[in-house]
Design an enzyme around this catalytic site. Structure first.
Site, PDB file in Angstrom:
ATOM      1  N   ARG A 265       0.821  -1.198   0.000  1.00  0.00           N
ATOM      2  CA  ARG A 265       0.000   0.000   0.000  1.00  0.00           C
ATOM      3  C   ARG A 265       0.862   1.259   0.000  1.00  0.00           C
ATOM      4  O   ARG A 265       2.072   1.189   0.210  1.00  0.00           O
ATOM      5  CB  ARG A 265      -0.947  -0.044   1.204  1.00  0.00           C
ATOM      6  CG  ARG A 265      -1.973  -1.162   1.084  1.00  0.00           C
ATOM      7  CD  ARG A 265      -2.614  -1.509   2.414  1.00  0.00           C
ATOM      8  NE  ARG A 265      -3.340  -0.379   2.982  1.00  0.00           N
ATOM      9  CZ  ARG A 265      -3.897  -0.397   4.198  1.00  0.00           C
ATOM     10  NH1 ARG A 265      -3.797  -1.497   4.956  1.00  0.00           N
ATOM     11  NH2 ARG A 265      -4.539   0.652   4.655  1.00  0.00           N
ATOM     12  N   LYS A 283       2.230  -1.530   4.516  1.00  0.00           N
ATOM     13  CA  LYS A 283       1.533  -0.241   4.406  1.00  0.00           C
ATOM     14  C   LYS A 283       2.309   0.850   5.136  1.00  0.00           C
ATOM     15  O   LYS A 283       2.622   0.714   6.320  1.00  0.00           O
ATOM     16  CB  LYS A 283       0.115  -0.370   4.972  1.00  0.00           C
ATOM     17  CG  LYS A 283      -0.665   0.929   5.045  1.00  0.00           C
ATOM     18  CD  LYS A 283      -0.866   1.360   6.486  1.00  0.00           C
ATOM     19  CE  LYS A 283      -1.620   2.672   6.564  1.00  0.00           C
ATOM     20  NZ  LYS A 283      -1.751   3.147   7.962  1.00  0.00           N
ATOM     21  N   HIS A 295       6.089 -14.692   4.467  1.00  0.00           N
ATOM     22  CA  HIS A 295       4.723 -15.094   4.154  1.00  0.00           C
ATOM     23  C   HIS A 295       3.779 -14.792   5.317  1.00  0.00           C
ATOM     24  O   HIS A 295       4.157 -14.798   6.479  1.00  0.00           O
ATOM     25  CB  HIS A 295       4.635 -16.593   3.812  1.00  0.00           C
ATOM     26  CG  HIS A 295       5.547 -17.461   4.610  1.00  0.00           C
ATOM     27  ND1 HIS A 295       6.321 -18.455   4.060  1.00  0.00           N
ATOM     28  CD2 HIS A 295       5.852 -17.475   5.928  1.00  0.00           C
ATOM     29  CE1 HIS A 295       7.039 -19.044   4.981  1.00  0.00           C
ATOM     30  NE2 HIS A 295       6.777 -18.468   6.126  1.00  0.00           N
ATOM     31  N   TYR A 319      -3.492   0.104  15.011  1.00  0.00           N
ATOM     32  CA  TYR A 319      -4.702   0.921  15.091  1.00  0.00           C
ATOM     33  C   TYR A 319      -5.503   0.491  16.312  1.00  0.00           C
ATOM     34  O   TYR A 319      -5.817  -0.691  16.491  1.00  0.00           O
ATOM     35  CB  TYR A 319      -5.521   0.731  13.815  1.00  0.00           C
ATOM     36  CG  TYR A 319      -6.782   1.565  13.717  1.00  0.00           C
ATOM     37  CD1 TYR A 319      -6.761   2.934  13.964  1.00  0.00           C
ATOM     38  CD2 TYR A 319      -7.991   0.980  13.363  1.00  0.00           C
ATOM     39  CE1 TYR A 319      -7.905   3.692  13.866  1.00  0.00           C
ATOM     40  CE2 TYR A 319      -9.145   1.736  13.244  1.00  0.00           C
ATOM     41  CZ  TYR A 319      -9.107   3.096  13.503  1.00  0.00           C
ATOM     42  OH  TYR A 319     -10.243   3.855  13.389  1.00  0.00           O
ATOM     43  N   ARG A 372       4.183 -15.771  26.430  1.00  0.00           N
ATOM     44  CA  ARG A 372       3.179 -16.835  26.352  1.00  0.00           C
ATOM     45  C   ARG A 372       3.196 -17.621  27.660  1.00  0.00           C
ATOM     46  O   ARG A 372       4.201 -17.694  28.356  1.00  0.00           O
ATOM     47  CB  ARG A 372       3.454 -17.757  25.165  1.00  0.00           C
ATOM     48  CG  ARG A 372       4.813 -18.421  25.173  1.00  0.00           C
ATOM     49  CD  ARG A 372       4.961 -19.387  24.013  1.00  0.00           C
ATOM     50  NE  ARG A 372       6.227 -20.113  24.074  1.00  0.00           N
ATOM     51  CZ  ARG A 372       7.238 -19.916  23.231  1.00  0.00           C
ATOM     52  NH1 ARG A 372       7.139 -19.020  22.264  1.00  0.00           N
ATOM     53  NH2 ARG A 372       8.354 -20.612  23.357  1.00  0.00           N
TER      54      ARG A 372
END
Length: 392
Positions: A265, A283, A295, A319, A372
């Site tokens: 983007r 982006k 990937h 975001y 974790r």
């Protein structure tokens, strides 16, 4: 003969479409821009454009910044035309009606005898500048008219309708591709490659089927583009590969490997030798030299250093529903599989994140971040669970 000046009319036909035909697009750019580039190839450097008030901005965008662009009702139109014609080196090319002019015709226009007697005019003339200065616009067709040589491939098409424009689109696509092939670009299937008028391509580059190059894209030398790739307003260095991907308004260094199925983007900058692999979205981000995103990765609003590696499933969470934040990753960092980098956060040089980790703050250089929990192992649970099914 060197005709360095041209007068172009961008007018709407009262019986035609609402938009002037020269402002309709051929491939991805207005027909007026294609005309301008062909005239420039013939040696034209000065443009005087006359249009309607509503189309001043759109018309000006198709010609060089120093072009004179005026409406038909401008009070000083005649005086400005006279001044323009007075500075012409030789006769002035005038284009009085919408026309598509091939790049192949540019050599004819630059020649001594490109204007031949013709019964029907295509709207392209060569006019004495003194006459143009004296008579104004009415003298635009008082010259020798252009009659292109006959051949299997048209090099000039008058545009009277949208159907003519569609035909010109087919001719322009092939004409432009042939121009690039004459400069050392290769195309595996000439019927499925689309190149916009202002694209630039280096020699030795191979265009595979279903390649679309749009806007002001620049492709370096010895690249391989396609199949099924669209690139819009990007700059790619030499020796790049872009396979089955879409790239938009971004820059790529030399030797970058993109795709298949990558989506870049606007606002991204990718360094030399990087990999933006399959099902990767990038982006508004910077990747340093040699960084690998192999990937299934999303990197947005991030600054990533050189020689980093992102594991499968890693994402930046940029975001929060209200605002977007940036992530910073230092040089030689290793981002483990399924890492969530919650912006704003920072991973230092040489740091590692373990697989499945969520990062919400700062990871110091050369540190390992593990986020974790230890798995709870319940011995024999699976067999007891399957037994429930047999018991009904």
């Amino acid at each position: 003969m060197n005709c360095d000046s041209a007068v172009v009319f961008v007018a709407r036909d009262p019986d035609g479409p609402a938009l002037p035909l020269l402002l309709h697009k051929i491939l991805f750019s207005p027909a007026a821009l294609w005309l301008c580039r062909s005239l420039q190839l013939s040696g034209v450097r000065r443009f005087f454009v006359v249009t309607e008030t509503d189309y001043l901005a759109d018309s000006a965008a198709c010609f060089p910044p120093d072009a004179v662009v005026l409406p038909f009702d401008h009070p000083q139109l005649s005086a400005r035309m006279a001044a323009f014609a007075a500075d012409a080196q030789d006769q002035v090319i005038t284009v009085t009606r919408p026309v598509w002019l091939s790049f192949a015709a540019a050599a004819d226009l630059a020649g001594q005898d490109f204007l031949l007697p013709a019964e029907g005019s295509a709207g392209l003339y060569r006019v004495d500048p003194a006459l143009l200065a004296q008579e104004g616009l009415s003298a635009a067709s008082y010259g020798e008219c252009y009659a292109p040589p006959l051949g299997p491939d048209p090099i000039l098409l008058p545009l009277y309708s949208l159907a003519d424009l569609a035909r010109a689109q087919c001719c322009a696509r092939l004409d432009n591709l042939c121009r690039w092939m004459s400069l050392g670009v290769q195309a595996l299937d000439m019927d499925t490659v689309y190149i916009d008028v202002d694209v630039d391509i280096g020699p030795g580059t191979l265009l595979l089927p279903n390649t679309i190059l749009r806007g002001r894209t620049v492709i370096g030398s010895n690249c391989e583009i396609g199949p099924s790739t669209m690139i819009r307003d990007c700059v790619l260095g030499d020796n790049c590969i872009a396979n089955a991907s879409q790239l938009n308004e971004s820059r790529f260094g030399d030797g970058v490997n993109i795709g298949p199925f990558a989506y870049v983007r606007p606002g991204s900058s990718v360094g030399d030798g990087c990999k933006v692999g399959d099902f990767v979205e990038l982006k508004n981000s910077t990747l340093g030299q040699g960084t690998k995103l192999p990937h299934l990765i999303y990197v947005g609003d991030s600054d990533v250093g050189a020689h980093c590696n992102f594991g499968c499933g890693s994402i930046t969470c940029n975001y929060d529903g209200n605002f977007k934040y940036r992530t910073t990753v230092g040089d030689n960092a290793f981002i483990g599989c399924n890492t969530n980098l919650v912006s704003p956060c920072q991973v230092g040089d040489g740091a590692y994140t373990a697989a499945g980790t969520t990062i919400t703050s700062q990871v110091p250089p050369d540190a390992l971040a593990i986020g974790r929990t230890e798995p709870a192992v319940k011995e024999g649970w699976a067999s007891r669970h399957r037994a429930k099914k047999s018991q009904g």
